[in-house]
Design a protein around this motif. Structure first.
Motif, PDB file in Angstrom:
ATOM      1  N   ILE A  74       0.844  -1.207   0.000  1.00  5.15           N
ATOM      2  CA  ILE A  74       0.000   0.000   0.000  1.00  5.15           C
ATOM      3  C   ILE A  74       0.876   1.253   0.000  1.00  5.15           C
ATOM      4  O   ILE A  74       0.559   2.259  -0.658  1.00  5.15           O
ATOM      5  CB  ILE A  74      -0.946  -0.015   1.215  1.00  5.15           C
ATOM      6  CG1 ILE A  74      -2.001  -1.113   1.046  1.00  5.15           C
ATOM      7  CG2 ILE A  74      -1.634   1.341   1.403  1.00  5.15           C
ATOM      8  CD1 ILE A  74      -2.868  -1.343   2.267  1.00  5.15           C
ATOM      9  N   GLY A  75       2.011   1.195   0.709  1.00  9.66           N
ATOM     10  CA  GLY A  75       2.936   2.323   0.709  1.00  9.66           C
ATOM     11  C   GLY A  75       3.469   2.621  -0.682  1.00  9.66           C
ATOM     12  O   GLY A  75       3.733   3.785  -1.032  1.00  9.66           O
ATOM     13  N   THR A  76       3.610   1.575  -1.508  1.00 11.60           N
ATOM     14  CA  THR A  76       4.092   1.756  -2.877  1.00 11.60           C
ATOM     15  C   THR A  76       2.980   2.246  -3.806  1.00 11.60           C
ATOM     16  O   THR A  76       3.185   3.131  -4.631  1.00 11.60           O
ATOM     17  CB  THR A  76       4.655   0.415  -3.414  1.00 11.60           C
ATOM     18  OG1 THR A  76       5.654  -0.051  -2.513  1.00 11.60           O
ATOM     19  CG2 THR A  76       5.240   0.585  -4.800  1.00 11.60           C
ATOM     20  N   LEU A  77       1.781   1.640  -3.636  1.00  9.65           N
ATOM     21  CA  LEU A  77       0.664   1.980  -4.537  1.00  9.65           C
ATOM     22  C   LEU A  77       0.080   3.355  -4.249  1.00  9.65           C
ATOM     23  O   LEU A  77      -0.374   4.053  -5.162  1.00  9.65           O
ATOM     24  CB  LEU A  77      -0.434   0.918  -4.404  1.00  9.65           C
ATOM     25  CG  LEU A  77      -0.096  -0.494  -4.877  1.00  9.65           C
ATOM     26  CD1 LEU A  77      -1.246  -1.440  -4.548  1.00  9.65           C
ATOM     27  CD2 LEU A  77       0.194  -0.501  -6.372  1.00  9.65           C
ATOM     28  N   GLY A  78       0.033   3.712  -2.969  1.00 10.32           N
ATOM     29  CA  GLY A  78      -0.621   4.962  -2.586  1.00 10.32           C
ATOM     30  C   GLY A  78      -2.129   4.802  -2.475  1.00 10.32           C
ATOM     31  O   GLY A  78      -2.653   3.686  -2.453  1.00 10.32           O
ATOM     32  N   ALA A  79      -2.840   5.917  -2.425  1.00  7.37           N
ATOM     33  CA  ALA A  79      -4.285   5.904  -2.181  1.00  7.37           C
ATOM     34  C   ALA A  79      -5.064   5.688  -3.467  1.00  7.37           C
ATOM     35  O   ALA A  79      -5.698   6.612  -3.999  1.00  7.37           O
ATOM     36  CB  ALA A  79      -4.699   7.204  -1.503  1.00  7.37           C
ATOM     37  N   PHE A  92      -4.371  10.101   7.607  1.00 12.49           N
ATOM     38  CA  PHE A  92      -4.586  11.455   8.123  1.00 12.49           C
ATOM     39  C   PHE A  92      -4.351  12.571   7.105  1.00 12.49           C
ATOM     40  O   PHE A  92      -4.803  13.694   7.336  1.00 12.49           O
ATOM     41  CB  PHE A  92      -3.666  11.712   9.326  1.00 12.49           C
ATOM     42  CG  PHE A  92      -4.010  10.869  10.529  1.00 12.49           C
ATOM     43  CD1 PHE A  92      -5.239  10.996  11.150  1.00 12.49           C
ATOM     44  CD2 PHE A  92      -3.104   9.951  11.031  1.00 12.49           C
ATOM     45  CE1 PHE A  92      -5.565  10.227  12.252  1.00 12.49           C
ATOM     46  CE2 PHE A  92      -3.412   9.176  12.136  1.00 12.49           C
ATOM     47  CZ  PHE A  92      -4.652   9.315  12.742  1.00 12.49           C
ATOM     48  N   ASP A  93      -3.662  12.282   6.017  1.00 13.55           N
ATOM     49  CA  ASP A  93      -3.251  13.380   5.144  1.00 13.55           C
ATOM     50  C   ASP A  93      -4.406  14.096   4.478  1.00 13.55           C
ATOM     51  O   ASP A  93      -4.315  15.289   4.185  1.00 13.55           O
ATOM     52  CB  ASP A  93      -2.268  12.872   4.082  1.00 13.55           C
ATOM     53  CG  ASP A  93      -0.845  12.889   4.617  1.00 13.55           C
ATOM     54  OD1 ASP A  93      -0.685  13.155   5.826  1.00 13.55           O
ATOM     55  OD2 ASP A  93       0.090  12.634   3.845  1.00 13.55           O
ATOM     56  N   LEU A 142      -7.335  11.995  16.478  1.00  8.60           N
ATOM     57  CA  LEU A 142      -6.809  13.352  16.637  1.00  8.60           C
ATOM     58  C   LEU A 142      -5.640  13.602  15.687  1.00  8.60           C
ATOM     59  O   LEU A 142      -5.299  14.740  15.381  1.00  8.60           O
ATOM     60  CB  LEU A 142      -6.360  13.574  18.081  1.00  8.60           C
ATOM     61  CG  LEU A 142      -7.487  13.720  19.108  1.00  8.60           C
ATOM     62  CD1 LEU A 142      -6.926  13.735  20.525  1.00  8.60           C
ATOM     63  CD2 LEU A 142      -8.307  14.977  18.844  1.00  8.60           C
ATOM     64  N   GLY A 143      -4.998  12.503  15.267  1.00  8.82           N
ATOM     65  CA  GLY A 143      -3.942  12.631  14.266  1.00  8.82           C
ATOM     66  C   GLY A 143      -2.600  13.038  14.827  1.00  8.82           C
ATOM     67  O   GLY A 143      -1.721  13.466  14.076  1.00  8.82           O
ATOM     68  N   ASN A 144      -2.426  12.936  16.140  1.00  6.01           N
ATOM     69  CA  ASN A 144      -1.113  13.250  16.714  1.00  6.01           C
ATOM     70  C   ASN A 144      -0.693  12.144  17.687  1.00  6.01           C
ATOM     71  O   ASN A 144      -1.500  11.304  18.096  1.00  6.01           O
ATOM     72  CB  ASN A 144      -1.108  14.621  17.392  1.00  6.01           C
ATOM     73  CG  ASN A 144      -2.189  14.759  18.443  1.00  6.01           C
ATOM     74  OD1 ASN A 144      -2.316  13.911  19.312  1.00  6.01           O
ATOM     75  ND2 ASN A 144      -2.981  15.814  18.347  1.00  6.01           N
ATOM     76  N   ARG A 145       0.576  12.179  18.016  1.00  9.59           N
ATOM     77  CA  ARG A 145       1.181  11.110  18.810  1.00  9.59           C
ATOM     78  C   ARG A 145       0.591  11.025  20.220  1.00  9.59           C
ATOM     79  O   ARG A 145       0.310   9.948  20.727  1.00  9.59           O
ATOM     80  CB  ARG A 145       2.699  11.377  18.877  1.00  9.59           C
ATOM     81  CG  ARG A 145       3.520  10.191  19.300  1.00  9.59           C
ATOM     82  CD  ARG A 145       5.005  10.519  19.184  1.00  9.59           C
ATOM     83  NE  ARG A 145       5.794   9.324  19.402  1.00  9.59           N
ATOM     84  CZ  ARG A 145       6.104   8.464  18.458  1.00  9.59           C
ATOM     85  NH1 ARG A 145       5.686   8.672  17.230  1.00  9.59           N
ATOM     86  NH2 ARG A 145       6.809   7.373  18.722  1.00  9.59           N
ATOM     87  N   ILE A 146       0.399  12.158  20.834  1.00  8.79           N
ATOM     88  CA  ILE A 146      -0.068  12.152  22.231  1.00  8.79           C
ATOM     89  C   ILE A 146      -1.537  11.711  22.310  1.00  8.79           C
ATOM     90  O   ILE A 146      -1.933  11.013  23.259  1.00  8.79           O
ATOM     91  CB  ILE A 146       0.151  13.541  22.867  1.00  8.79           C
ATOM     92  CG1 ILE A 146       0.029  13.429  24.384  1.00  8.79           C
ATOM     93  CG2 ILE A 146      -0.814  14.577  22.330  1.00  8.79           C
ATOM     94  CD1 ILE A 146       0.572  14.628  25.103  1.00  8.79           C
TER      95      ILE A 146
END
Length: 502
Positions: A202-207, A276-277, A327-331
């Motif tokens: 999936i990282g290679t193909l993309g969305a 998240f993008d 939330l899209g963040n680490r914390i």
């Protein structure tokens, strides 16, 4: 010894699965053997899960290839900081609930204890398998094992339990079908079902449109299975009509494991970059989670039955975890995973306390809870500790995960989620203090003595059996222990979060 340690991931699923067959065979010859055999099995499970968590904390993630066959031919188990703690809390919660509900099982399932414990072990097998597997289709198989055994356990309750469970079955089947359809789309696009391989391709193909459709279907199925608002309508009836031993097992496990599966799909299979993008879906889901927290809290306020009230609180807590994850963040993600662990422990304590009360009082309508503190002081003490944790008072565990969620929401600019979390704590204060008032102050004094002191009717203590109360107390104390260990738990969780999640 090292060979045995290497086999721990396989043993974690194999032990309860094989024990289910052993318990069935034992029951044919001696019905009383079912309980000790199940306790031995679950004790081994809990010990294995804790050993795996310690191994991950000390040496990093563990990859286990079933039968030493590499994917895609074989199935891989993968244990890291995300699922090691979930495995430990699920197996320990199942063990504590098992020990603490034996008198209720004898009462509610008289003559059918062997069948109950067989389903209990299969249900635990499915949940542990979903958490540990690294294969998307294997996860579906284990999802069905856990669901079918859960339907049987929940349907074995009060008069309306079969109808409530039938509703659960229909909704659960729709959720599982969405998930399976999404996995099918992934297989068509990538030709593999191994999660690590899926992530790489999936990282290679993309969305691509197929990948986006697969993600939408899988996410929809998982949200339905975890009873995320507004797809929650089946849960209050299913849990409030079920027997307390079944509700005490399934309530702490199912919603939390499905939240974990969602996080695993977001972080490992589809990656934060793809999830998240776009910046649309996360906004919608955080708003929906905020609405879920407030609306389900208000629904709990309208309940006049303790088990039903707890179920609505549980659904509101699902909003905590889903909102934190999106939330899209680490914390925020750290707070969501930490709340999966903490909420499993809090739900276990509250449902076990409700089980003790049900054993002595029958149906838990609020009017029956008058004098509960005098009748059941130990049970109510544990209930108070659980309530304090759910409100979010330090040093109980509920405070720390809520703290991380609020920090994540502030960092992400989601003020509505912060407001919902604070409002939820205030609603919980009202909810639980209403129970405290009924249990402590009612029935009201019938007069006053010569010194003007109120005369209260004498209420004799009538606790549940010690074999039920002792595990409940262990679970309640565990809420403080988890709170004190929060920094260590967060350290383990953060090792498993991808570097791309800031």
């Amino acid at each position: 010894m090292s060979a045995l340690i290497h086999q721990l991931p396989a043993l974690l699923v194999a032990i309860p699965l094989l024990s289910a067959f052993v318990v069935t065979l034992l029951t044919w010859r001696n019905r009383d053997a079912a309980f000790p055999a199940t306790v031995i099995s679950m004790s081994l499970c809990a010990a294995t899960a804790i050993a795996l968590a310690v191994q991950v904390a000390m040496h990093g993630p563990v990859l286990y290839k079933m039968g030493d066959w590499a994917p895609p031919v074989g199935i891989a188990y993968y244990i890291d900081g995300l699922n090691a703690l979930v495995l430990a809390i699920v197996s320990c919660a199942a063990l504590i609930n098992l020990i603490g509900t034996r008198p209720s099982v004898r009462l509610d399932y008289a003559g059918k204890e062997g069948s109950f414990y067989t389903l209990y072990l299969l249900c635990v097998t499915g949940h542990l398998g979903m958490v540990i597997t690294g294969d998307a289709f294997n996860l579906y198989v284990l999802l069905e094992i856990s669901a079918l055994s859960a339907y049987s356990l929940l349907g074995w309750g009060r008069a309306r339990a079969p109808l409530s469970t039938l509703n659960y079955l229909f909704i659960g089947t729709i959720g599982a079908s969405f998930y399976l359809l999404g996995v099918g789309f992934l297989y068509i696009q990538t030709g593999t079902l191994n999660m690590a391989d899926l992530a790489s391709i999936i990282g290679t193909l993309g969305a691509t449109p197929t990948i986006i459709a697969a993600f939408g279907l899988i996410l929809s199925g998982i949200l339905i299975k975890m009873a995320f608002f507004p797809a929650h309508g089946w849960l209050p009836n299913a849990y409030s009509n079920a027997g307390s031993p079944a509700a005490g097992l399934i309530a702490p496990m199912t919603t939390k494991v499905m939240v974990y599966v969602m996080i695993r799909m977001m972080l490992t299979v589809f990656s934060p970059h793809l999830v998240f993008d776009e910046g649309v879906l996360d906004e919608v889901l955080v708003i929906m989670a905020s609405a879920a927290i407030v609306i389900c809290g208000l629904m709990a306020l309208s309940s006049k039955n303790l088990t039903r009230m707890l179920t609505y609180i549980l659904i509101a807590e699902v909003g905590y975890m889903v909102g934190g994850a999106w939330l899209g963040n680490r914390i925020g993600m750290t707070g969501a995973v930490l709340h999966v662990i903490n909420d499993a422990a809090m739900t276990l304590t509250m449902f076990m306390a409700a089980g003790c009360m049900t054993y002595k009082m029958g149906r838990l309508d609020f009017t029956r809870m008058q004098g509960a503190f005098s009748r059941m002081p130990f049970t109510m003490s544990a209930f108070v500790l659980g309530a304090i944790a759910m409100i979010g008072v330090p040093p109980t565990c509920g405070f720390f995960s809520k703290w991380y969620l609020i920090l994540g929401a502030l960092q992400g600019g989601h003020i509505e989620f912060v407001v919902a979390l604070i409002l939820s704590s205030l609603i919980n204060v009202v909810l639980f203090f209403r129970i405290f008032e009924i249990g402590f102050f009612q029935p009201w004094p019938s007069g006053a003595d010569s010194h003007g002191h109120p005369i209260r009717p004498a209420i004799a203590m009538s606790e549940a059996p010690a074999s039920m109360v002792a595990p409940l107390m262990v679970s309640a104390v565990g809420l403080v222990v988890l709170g004190l260990l929060n920094s260590k738990l967060v350290a383990i969780i953060e090792t498993a979060l991808p570097a791309s999640l800031h």
